[in-house]
Enzyme design. Structure first.
Site, short mmCIF file in Angstrom:
data_model
loop_
_atom_site.label_atom_id
_atom_site.label_comp_id
_atom_site.label_asym_id
_atom_site.label_seq_id
_atom_site.Cartn_x
_atom_site.Cartn_y
_atom_site.Cartn_z
N ILE A 1 36.92 42.83 39.97
CA ILE A 1 36.15 41.67 39.51
C ILE A 1 34.94 41.42 40.43
O ILE A 1 33.84 41.13 39.96
CB ILE A 1 37.06 40.42 39.49
CG1 ILE A 1 38.11 40.54 38.36
CG2 ILE A 1 36.25 39.14 39.34
CD1 ILE A 1 39.22 39.50 38.41
N VAL B 1 38.56 38.28 55.36
CA VAL B 1 38.46 36.82 55.19
C VAL B 1 39.57 36.07 55.90
O VAL B 1 39.52 34.83 56.01
CB VAL B 1 38.40 36.41 53.69
CG1 VAL B 1 37.16 36.96 53.02
CG2 VAL B 1 39.68 36.78 52.95
N TYR C 1 52.03 33.60 44.69
CA TYR C 1 50.68 33.81 44.16
C TYR C 1 50.21 32.57 43.40
O TYR C 1 49.07 32.11 43.56
CB TYR C 1 50.67 35.05 43.25
CG TYR C 1 49.31 35.38 42.70
CD1 TYR C 1 48.29 35.84 43.53
CD2 TYR C 1 49.03 35.23 41.34
CE1 TYR C 1 47.04 36.15 43.03
CE2 TYR C 1 47.79 35.54 40.83
CZ TYR C 1 46.78 36.00 41.67
OH TYR C 1 45.53 36.29 41.17
N THR D 1 44.84 38.49 32.60
CA THR D 1 45.19 39.81 33.14
C THR D 1 43.99 40.73 32.96
O THR D 1 43.62 41.07 31.84
CB THR D 1 46.42 40.39 32.41
OG1 THR D 1 47.46 39.42 32.44
CG2 THR D 1 46.89 41.66 33.10
N VAL D 2 43.40 41.12 34.10
CA VAL D 2 42.12 41.83 34.07
C VAL D 2 42.33 43.29 34.46
O VAL D 2 43.09 43.60 35.38
CB VAL D 2 41.12 41.17 35.04
CG1 VAL D 2 39.74 41.77 34.86
CG2 VAL D 2 41.08 39.66 34.84
#
Ligand code: NAD
Length: 249
Positions: free
Chosen positions: A18, A54, A145, A177-178
């Site tokens: 993404i 991060v 999650y 859902t990608v």
């Protein structure tokens, strides 16, 4: 209004999936784009790559400073880096909770903290966080999650309230859902990846996985002048998964 020429963007987790699709689209629309990633080497030109974790504040500060210097400022921050976890509350030890929350939630806090002084100097400042339908859908086997993405949703709203008077908009996208390398890795771990993919597609209301480009288009909209009056919202891009209240047949 989709033209992003003159704007400067930073995308975390921008070397894959993404994030890469988003960074690529922002650049295609005219923005100068930097990606911040554990390994930015897979991000092709003209994307500028910066290495950072991060979950490590010092590395985030250094990478954001270097990216802003290279870009000559910052208008758009896409907080996209994230990791997954499967299981119920009985399955994930405390260390895993700390790790996932550290990356998915505190990762946004660290990057935003480093970016805000620069965003305040922009006339078109926008932050887009990558959340998930897991924030609201009550998915089984995704306790940790889901909790992390629920926090991302709340954080998005709080940040939007805190910075609206400064002219900084804050929104999030909620992907379903990608079809990214992340989901590919999960499918590859199944005994029959092709059958697992078919079953996963069949579970989507619109019968297919969401594409990373579809998420990128939503992020680019929220990040750009077309969404100039939009802040504190979440945009679901999930084939109807969260909103339609459908159940698998
Ligand atoms: P991906 O694994 O393909 O890409 C994630 C990128 O983030 C990678 O380049 C990785 O190196 C980077 N990254 C991971 N941890 C990092 C860290 N600590 N510091 C810096 N960079 C780090 O995953 P994706 O599917 O593109 O997911 C991106 C985001 O979208 C995540 O926040 C994820 O939770 C969210 N999301 C994905 C889906 C899906 O179905 N793929 C659905 C909903 C939400």
């Amino acid at each position: 209004m989709n033209d992003l020429h003159g704007l400067r963007a930073l995308v975390t987790g921008g070397a894959s999936g993404i994030g890469l699709a988003t960074a690529t689209l922002l650049a295609e629309r005219g923005a100068q784009v930097a990606v911040l990633d554990l390994d930015p080497s897979t991000a092709p030109k003209p994307l500028l790559g910066f290495t950072a974790d991060v979950s490590d504040d010092a590395s985030v500060r250094a990478a954001v400073a270097a990216a802003v210097e290279a870009l000559g400022g910052l208008d758009i921050l896409v907080n996209n880096a994230g990791i997954g976890a499967a299981g119920t509350v009985e399955d994930n030890p405390d260390e895993q909770w700390h790790r996932v929350l550290d990356v998915n939630v505190l990762g946004i806090v660290r990057t935003t903290r480093a970016a805000l002084p620069h965003l305040r100097r922009s006339a078109h400042a926008a932050i887009v966080n990558t959340c998930s339908i897991a924030a609201t859908a009550g998915l089984p086997q995704r306790a940790l999650y889901s909790a992390s993405k629920g926090a991302v949703l709340s954080l998005t709203l709080a940040m939007a309230a805190d910075h609206v008077r400064e002219g900084i908009r804050v929104n999030c996208v909620n992907p379903g859902t990608v079809d990214t390398p992340w989901v590919g890795r999960l499918l590859d771990a199944a005994p029959d990846p092709a059958a697992e993919r078919a079953a996963l597609q069949a579970r989507q209301p619109h019968g297919r996985l969401v594409s990373a480009d579809e998420i990128a288009a939503a992020v680019a909209y929220l990040a750009g002048p077309a969404a100039g009056s939009t802040t504190g919202t979440s945009l679901a891009v999930d084939g109807g998964m969260a909103g339609l209240r459908l159940r698998p047949a």
